[in-house]
Structures are given as structure tokens and as C-alpha cells.
Write a protein that holds these residues in place. Structure first.
Motif, PDB file in Angstrom:
ATOM      1  N   THR A 371     -20.047 110.882  24.823  1.00  0.00           N
ATOM      2  CA  THR A 371     -19.099 109.773  24.905  1.00  0.00           C
ATOM      3  C   THR A 371     -18.591 109.464  23.499  1.00  0.00           C
ATOM      4  OG1 THR A 371     -20.134 108.838  26.868  1.00  0.00           O
ATOM      5  CG2 THR A 371     -18.842 107.341  25.498  1.00  0.00           C
ATOM      6  N   VAL A 372     -17.295 109.202  23.409  1.00  0.00           N
ATOM      7  CA  VAL A 372     -16.664 108.927  22.121  1.00  0.00           C
ATOM      8  C   VAL A 372     -16.032 107.543  22.167  1.00  0.00           C
ATOM      9  CG1 VAL A 372     -14.906 109.663  20.461  1.00  0.00           C
ATOM     10  CG2 VAL A 372     -16.200 111.367  21.742  1.00  0.00           C
ATOM     11  N   VAL A 373     -16.213 106.775  21.084  1.00  0.00           N
ATOM     12  CA  VAL A 373     -15.581 105.459  20.961  1.00  0.00           C
ATOM     13  C   VAL A 373     -14.412 105.585  20.000  1.00  0.00           C
ATOM     14  CG1 VAL A 373     -15.885 103.073  20.237  1.00  0.00           C
ATOM     15  CG2 VAL A 373     -17.716 104.237  21.469  1.00  0.00           C
ATOM     16  N   GLY A 374     -13.234 105.143  20.439  1.00  0.00           N
ATOM     17  CA  GLY A 374     -12.036 105.187  19.611  1.00  0.00           C
ATOM     18  C   GLY A 374     -11.670 103.796  19.119  1.00  0.00           C
ATOM     19  N   LYS A 375     -11.293 103.693  17.843  1.00  0.00           N
ATOM     20  CA  LYS A 375     -10.960 102.397  17.259  1.00  0.00           C
ATOM     21  C   LYS A 375      -9.699 102.510  16.412  1.00  0.00           C
ATOM     22  CE  LYS A 375     -15.800 100.868  16.847  1.00  0.00           C
ATOM     23  NZ  LYS A 375     -16.839 100.386  15.909  1.00  0.00           N
ATOM     24  N   ASN A 376      -8.952 101.391  16.363  1.00  0.00           N
ATOM     25  CA  ASN A 376      -7.828 101.292  15.441  1.00  0.00           C
ATOM     26  C   ASN A 376      -7.476  99.818  15.305  1.00  0.00           C
ATOM     27  OD1 ASN A 376      -5.806 102.240  13.673  1.00  0.00           O
ATOM     28  ND2 ASN A 376      -5.470 104.022  15.007  1.00  0.00           N
ATOM     29  N   ASN A 377      -6.714  99.496  14.274  1.00  0.00           N
ATOM     30  CA  ASN A 377      -6.356  98.091  14.086  1.00  0.00           C
ATOM     31  C   ASN A 377      -5.010  97.979  13.387  1.00  0.00           C
ATOM     32  OD1 ASN A 377      -6.808  97.941  11.071  1.00  0.00           O
ATOM     33  ND2 ASN A 377      -8.902  98.452  11.723  1.00  0.00           N
ATOM     34  N   SER A 378      -4.482  96.802  13.475  1.00  0.00           N
ATOM     35  CA  SER A 378      -3.218  96.501  12.800  1.00  0.00           C
ATOM     36  C   SER A 378      -3.272  95.052  12.354  1.00  0.00           C
ATOM     37  CB  SER A 378      -2.036  96.728  13.744  1.00  0.00           C
ATOM     38  OG  SER A 378      -0.810  96.558  13.062  1.00  0.00           O
ATOM     39  N   GLN A 379      -2.686  94.787  11.191  1.00  0.00           N
ATOM     40  CA  GLN A 379      -2.773  93.450  10.605  1.00  0.00           C
ATOM     41  C   GLN A 379      -1.447  92.716  10.745  1.00  0.00           C
ATOM     42  OE1 GLN A 379      -3.118  92.864   6.224  1.00  0.00           O
ATOM     43  NE2 GLN A 379      -5.106  91.938   6.714  1.00  0.00           N
ATOM     44  N   LEU A 380      -1.550  91.460  11.107  1.00  0.00           N
ATOM     45  CA  LEU A 380      -0.387  90.569  11.149  1.00  0.00           C
ATOM     46  C   LEU A 380      -0.604  89.496  10.095  1.00  0.00           C
ATOM     47  CD1 LEU A 380       2.189  89.330  12.447  1.00  0.00           C
ATOM     48  CD2 LEU A 380       0.647  88.093  13.999  1.00  0.00           C
ATOM     49  N   ILE A 381       0.274  89.457   9.110  1.00  0.00           N
ATOM     50  CA  ILE A 381       0.212  88.399   8.089  1.00  0.00           C
ATOM     51  C   ILE A 381       1.211  87.334   8.494  1.00  0.00           C
ATOM     52  CG2 ILE A 381       0.528  87.830   5.669  1.00  0.00           C
ATOM     53  CD1 ILE A 381      -0.278  90.691   5.008  1.00  0.00           C
ATOM     54  N   LEU A 382       0.669  86.184   8.866  1.00  0.00           N
ATOM     55  CA  LEU A 382       1.503  85.086   9.372  1.00  0.00           C
ATOM     56  C   LEU A 382       1.865  84.178   8.205  1.00  0.00           C
ATOM     57  CD1 LEU A 382       2.593  84.223  12.121  1.00  0.00           C
ATOM     58  CD2 LEU A 382       0.624  82.694  12.344  1.00  0.00           C
ATOM     59  N   ASN A 383       3.142  84.098   7.942  1.00  0.00           N
ATOM     60  CA  ASN A 383       3.669  83.298   6.834  1.00  0.00           C
ATOM     61  C   ASN A 383       4.396  82.100   7.433  1.00  0.00           C
ATOM     62  OD1 ASN A 383       4.503  82.527   4.253  1.00  0.00           O
ATOM     63  ND2 ASN A 383       6.393  83.730   4.402  1.00  0.00           N
ATOM     64  N   ILE A 384       3.793  80.895   7.298  1.00  0.00           N
ATOM     65  CA  ILE A 384       4.376  79.683   7.890  1.00  0.00           C
ATOM     66  C   ILE A 384       5.307  79.045   6.867  1.00  0.00           C
ATOM     67  CG2 ILE A 384       3.911  77.491   9.019  1.00  0.00           C
ATOM     68  CD1 ILE A 384       2.861  79.993  10.471  1.00  0.00           C
ATOM     69  N   LEU A 385       6.553  78.892   7.263  1.00  0.00           N
ATOM     70  CA  LEU A 385       7.569  78.287   6.394  1.00  0.00           C
ATOM     71  C   LEU A 385       7.631  76.776   6.637  1.00  0.00           C
ATOM     72  CD1 LEU A 385      10.424  80.912   6.927  1.00  0.00           C
ATOM     73  CD2 LEU A 385       8.629  80.931   5.182  1.00  0.00           C
ATOM     74  N   TYR A 386       7.694  76.031   5.545  1.00  0.00           N
ATOM     75  CA  TYR A 386       7.847  74.572   5.668  1.00  0.00           C
ATOM     76  C   TYR A 386       8.585  74.082   4.427  1.00  0.00           C
ATOM     77  CZ  TYR A 386       3.605  74.879   2.809  1.00  0.00           C
ATOM     78  OH  TYR A 386       2.692  75.197   1.847  1.00  0.00           O
ATOM     79  N   PRO A 387       9.309  72.958   4.559  1.00  0.00           N
ATOM     80  CA  PRO A 387      10.179  72.521   3.458  1.00  0.00           C
ATOM     81  C   PRO A 387       9.418  71.802   2.348  1.00  0.00           C
ATOM     82  CG  PRO A 387      10.344  70.998   5.278  1.00  0.00           C
ATOM     83  CD  PRO A 387       9.450  72.110   5.743  1.00  0.00           C
ATOM     84  N   ALA A 388      10.037  71.798   1.157  1.00  0.00           N
ATOM     85  CA  ALA A 388       9.533  70.978   0.055  1.00  0.00           C
ATOM     86  C   ALA A 388       9.820  69.509   0.365  1.00  0.00           C
ATOM     87  CB  ALA A 388      10.198  71.387  -1.251  1.00  0.00           C
TER      88      ALA A 388
END
Length: 497
Positions: A371-388
């Protein structure tokens, strides 16, 4: 002996007969015809002539004759002795129908075998049959619904008892045999891993992992041995697969030709079975689909997504694999995990900014093998915009002629870049800087002074926005002093097209 009596002897027995006659002048002559014997002697006693023949019994003769004749005439007299020559069975031979059988006997499974055993003998033979799980009597062997359990060696024994006239006897026997071969059509194919002695595959669906190399052996029983072919139409029971990448559906087909002994008819039989090979493969780099409730969406792999604060979004992780993977979301520097492929943000806040990792994992269970286990991943960088924003500004009093320096207390948002402007409300006067600077304050400078900060936000999904925040100071001249009054706050919101 009495010539009316039948003499019973056994083939190859030996004996003598004496024949005599009298009278005549000259005396008569005697001749023998007895088993072709030439061992004959004659003698005369007075007016009687004697002739003796020594014989060996042959099965082809049944009468011994003594003939007397005279030289001066055509007179002839014959005396016969009937001899019944007994002989043991000859080697039996076989017949199916009207056809003689030589060698093996072939019968198609579930048909009827009827074969006759025949031997020449005197007296006639009795017949006894033996075979696999079988014994019987009579010259005919008949087996209905023959099956593989009947296959094997059959023997026919012919036997008789030969009793001489004198009461002595001998037993004779002779046997012949044949091999019975059961013909049967190709069985339903079964499949084995690698070769004919490999592990039996229990299902017609076989699971492998991408890039596996292996062979599938199509195992079919039949007699005669079937011709076995896969879809490539080559006579080979082995399907060889190298570095498999795609699912395969193939069919194993088997065929043989059956012909019974003493039959002119040839019967063709076939069987077939399909075999499916399902290829498992590990998750690829997941694609993250980010969408909001206004229908805007974007797909990323290991990328940044900018969202304006207070938006509601879904981040859906998808990775192609077989079988389908299980998903987990984790946030950077957090021990919490979420076992789903959809990450939901309702009224997202700036504090939810950061890196989110989608992990896709599947378990690939081969039908045979590890039996073989397969893995992978991907990153989401969440950039929250807000005013000065502009912090509170307090009114100040200043002496006429003094120098005025006031820094607008801007708290930067995201992005850090913003436009800061001071302007006087009563007249059109601007300072495009965070510093409000008047070198020599005069009473003409009495007015509301407004600090404005504008933030332009460009989200990855959704509509770009421009947001302005303001704070105001009011300065009033009374005598030589300026007295602070109530401050006002103005907010403006612009949509960038």
C-alpha cells in the motif's frame, strides 16, 4: 474312436489317428488330411492296411479325413473325424460404431461413450472391463454423461475355459487397453498475477499504482489446450504492462476445437472474460479556488490572494488523484486543523491574514503488493486589505506669529501606501504631506484644518476600492490667542471603477 463323436482338443495339442482298411488285390491305399500333417506311417498285417498320422491341433482345421482308394478303379471311401479345436482369446480390438479404434479414445464431456471389445476364441470369450472407478461385464462399455473423473486407462479382458474331451481344461485370456481422454471446452478465464503459477486474482478489477510494471496471466483450462489471446490478437496468455499510466479494459478470449474418436465432426468452443486495470495515482499540487458571494473567483497554486476586510469568501482545495484524497487545512503557526476541502471565512478580518496550507492525502491499496500513501500540498497566503485611519486630533491654541507644525497621526493600513493630505476648509489650501506647517501664524489662518488619508485597495477578487478617512481641527482668533473648539470627523468612501 466313434467317428460320430466330436473330439475336443486345445490348439497345439498333439495326438495320433489310425485308419485301417482290408480286402482288395492289390490292397487299398490310405491317405490322411489332418491339420496338414505329413507325419504319416503305414503298415500291412495280412490283408489289412494301417495308416497312422501324428498331428498338432490347428485352429484353422475342424475335420481330419482318412481316404482309401484302389489303384485299379475309381473307387474311394472316406472317413471323417470332427475335431473341435479350442483356442484362447486373441488380443481384443475395439470398435466405435463401425470404425475400428486404435490408440487413445477422445469423447466430449457430457456425451456418451459406447465402445465394443471383440476377441476371437473358441469357446467364445467372456469380457470384463476395468477403468477409473469402474468395472463391468460384457463386450460393450457404455458410459453416459462422461466427465473428467472418467478420464484414464480402461482395460478389456477377454477370457474363456477350454475343456478337452478327456475332461482336462485350460483357461485362456488376453487383454487390450486404451486411454480415455475427455474433451471439454475452454473454462471461464481466471486471472493470475505475473505467470501461470502466480497468485490468483480474486476479482476482474485489478488495482495498481501509476508507473507499475507487471503481467497478468489468463488461465483457461480446456482439452485440447485452448488458444488464448488478449485484445492484441496474439496467441499469448500473458498481458504485459510496463510503466502503466492509464486505466486499461481488456478481454481474454480462448478457443479450442474438439473432435471425438470415430467422428468426422469438429466442434469449436470459445470463452472470454473482461479484465479491468484501475490505476491509482497520488494527489497533484492542489489548486485552491477562492470565491466570494458576488460571483468573483480566482484559482491559485502556492499563491497570494488579497481580500478586502469584511468580505465573506470560500477557499476550496482540489487535487486530482485516484482514489480521491482526504483534505486538511492548517494555518501557519497554529496547531488547529480543519478536515475539509472548503475553508470558509465569514466577514474576514485582518487578524486572519497569514499562510494557510491545504494538505491532500490518499491511500493507494494495490490488489497485490504494498500500500502506498500519496501526499501533496499547496499554500494560500491570505492578504487582508484594510484602510489607513487617522487617530484623534486635538484642537490647539497658538499665539499669532508662532510657527505651526502638526503631524497627522496616521495609522497605516494594508497596503502601507496611502495618500495623506492636509487642507484648510475655508479656503482652498493643501499640504500634500503628513505635516501641516505654517511658518508665521496669523489670524487669517483661523479655520478648520482637515487631515485626510486615502487608501487604494486592489483585491484579487472583487471590486477595487478607495477609502478616505479624515480628522479636523478648528482654530478661532480671540484677542491674541486661539481658542480650541469642537473637532469633527468626516468619513468618505469611494469606489474605484
Amino acid at each position: 474312436m466313434d467317428t460320430n463323436e466330436v473330439l475336443q482338443v486345445i490348439e497345439s495339442d498333439t495326438g495320433t489317428f489310425v485308419c485301417s482298411t482290408d480286402g482288395g488285390n492289390p490292397l487299398a491305399s490310405l491317405d490322411w488330411n489332418c491339420f496338414g500333417s505329413k507325419d504319416i506311417t503305414s503298415k500291412t498285417q495280412g490283408e489289412r492296411v494301417f495308416s497312422t498320422v501324428k498331428w498338432t491341433a490347428l485352429s484353422k482345421f475342424s475335420t481330419c479325413s482318412c481316404s482309401s482308394h484302389h489303384i485299379l478303379s475309381n473307387w474311394k471311401s472316406t472317413t471323417n473325424v470332427t475335431v473341435n479345436v479350442l483356442y484362447p482369446p486373441t488380443k481384443p480390438h475395439f470398435k466405435i460404431g463401425q470404425s475400428g479404434v486404435f490408440g487413445d479414445v477422445h469423447v466430449i464431456e457430457n456425451n456418451t461413450l459406447r465402445i465394443v471389445c471383440n476377441s476371437e476364441s473358441n469357446p467364445l470369450s467372456n469380457y470384463t472391463w476395468t477403468g477409473p472407478g469402474f468395472s463391468g461385464k460384457g463386450d460393450t462399455l457404455e458410459i453416459t454423461n462422461v466427465n473428467i473423473s472418467n478420464q484414464g486407462h480402461f482395460k478389456c479382458m477377454a477370457s474363456n475355459r477350454m475343456t478337452r474331451t478327456n475332461g482336462s481344461y485350460e483357461d485362456g485370456s488376453k487383454s487390450s487397453s486404451f486411454n480415455l481422454t475427455i474433451l471439454y471446452p475452454p473454462s471461464n478465464p481466471k486471472f493470475k498475477f505475473e505467470n501461470s503459477s502466480g497468485q490468483l486474482i480474486q476479482s476482474n478489477i485489478f488495482y495498481v499504482v501509476r508507473d507499475d510494471t507487471f503481467s497478468i496471466y489468463c488461465d483457461v483450462k480446456g482439452n485440447p489446450v485452448p488458444d488464448i489471446k488478449w485484445d492484441d490478437n496474439k496467441s499469448n496468455p500473458t498481458l504485459k504492462i510496463s510503466n502503466i499510466n492509464l486505466d486499461i479494459n481488456s478481454t481474454c478470449r480462448a478457443k479450442n476445437l474438439m473432435k471425438e474418436t470415430a467422428s468426422q465432426k469438429e466442434i469449436s468452443s470459445t470463452s472470454e472474460a473482461s479484465f479491468s486495470i484501475v490505476v491509482f495515482y497520488p494527489p497533484g499540487i492542489p489548486t485552491i479556488h477562492v470565491s466570494n458571494y458576488n460571483g468573483y473567483s480566482v484559482q491559485v497554486q502556492n499563491g497570494n490572494v488579497s481580500i478586502i476586510e469584511s468580505e465573506t469568501i470560500n477557499a476550496t482545495c482540489f487535487s486530482p488523484s485516484k482514489p480521491m484524497p482526504a483534505y486538511k487545512w492548517t494555518k501557519e503557526q497554529s496547531f488547529k486543523t480543519l478536515s475539509t476541502n472548503v475553508l470558509k471565512f465569514v466577514n474576514v478580518s485582518r487578524y486572519e491574514s497569514g499562510a494557510y496550507l491545504c494538505n491532500a492525502e490518499n491511500t493507494m491499496n494495490r490488489s497485490i503488493g504494498k500500500t502506498v500513501v500519496g501526499k501533496n500540498n499547496s499554500q494560500l497566503i491570505l492578504n487582508i486589505l484594510y484602510p489607513a485611519i487617522v487617530n484623534d486630533i486635538y484642537d490647539i491654541s497658538i499665539v499669532e506669529g508662532s510657527q505651526l507644525e502638526i503631524v497627522c497621526p496616521v495609522v497605516h493600513g494594508n497596503p502601507l501606501t496611502s495618500i495623506v493630505t492636509w487642507y484648510r476648509q475655508s479656503v482652498e489650501k493643501r499640504w500634500n504631506n503628513t505635516l501641516l506647517f505654517i511658518k508665521n501664524v496669523s489670524r487669517a489662518d483661523d479655520a478648520n484644518y482637515i487631515c485626510s488619508v486615502i487608501t487604494d485597495m486592489f483585491p484579487t477578487i472583487g471590486t477595487s476600492s478607495r477609502i478616505e478617512k479624515r480628522k479636523t481641527r478648528y482654530i478661532l482668533k480671540r484677542g491674541n490667542t486661539l481658542v480650541p473648539l469642537f473637532k469633527a470627523l468626516f468619513l468618505h468612501y469611494f469606489q474605484l471603477k
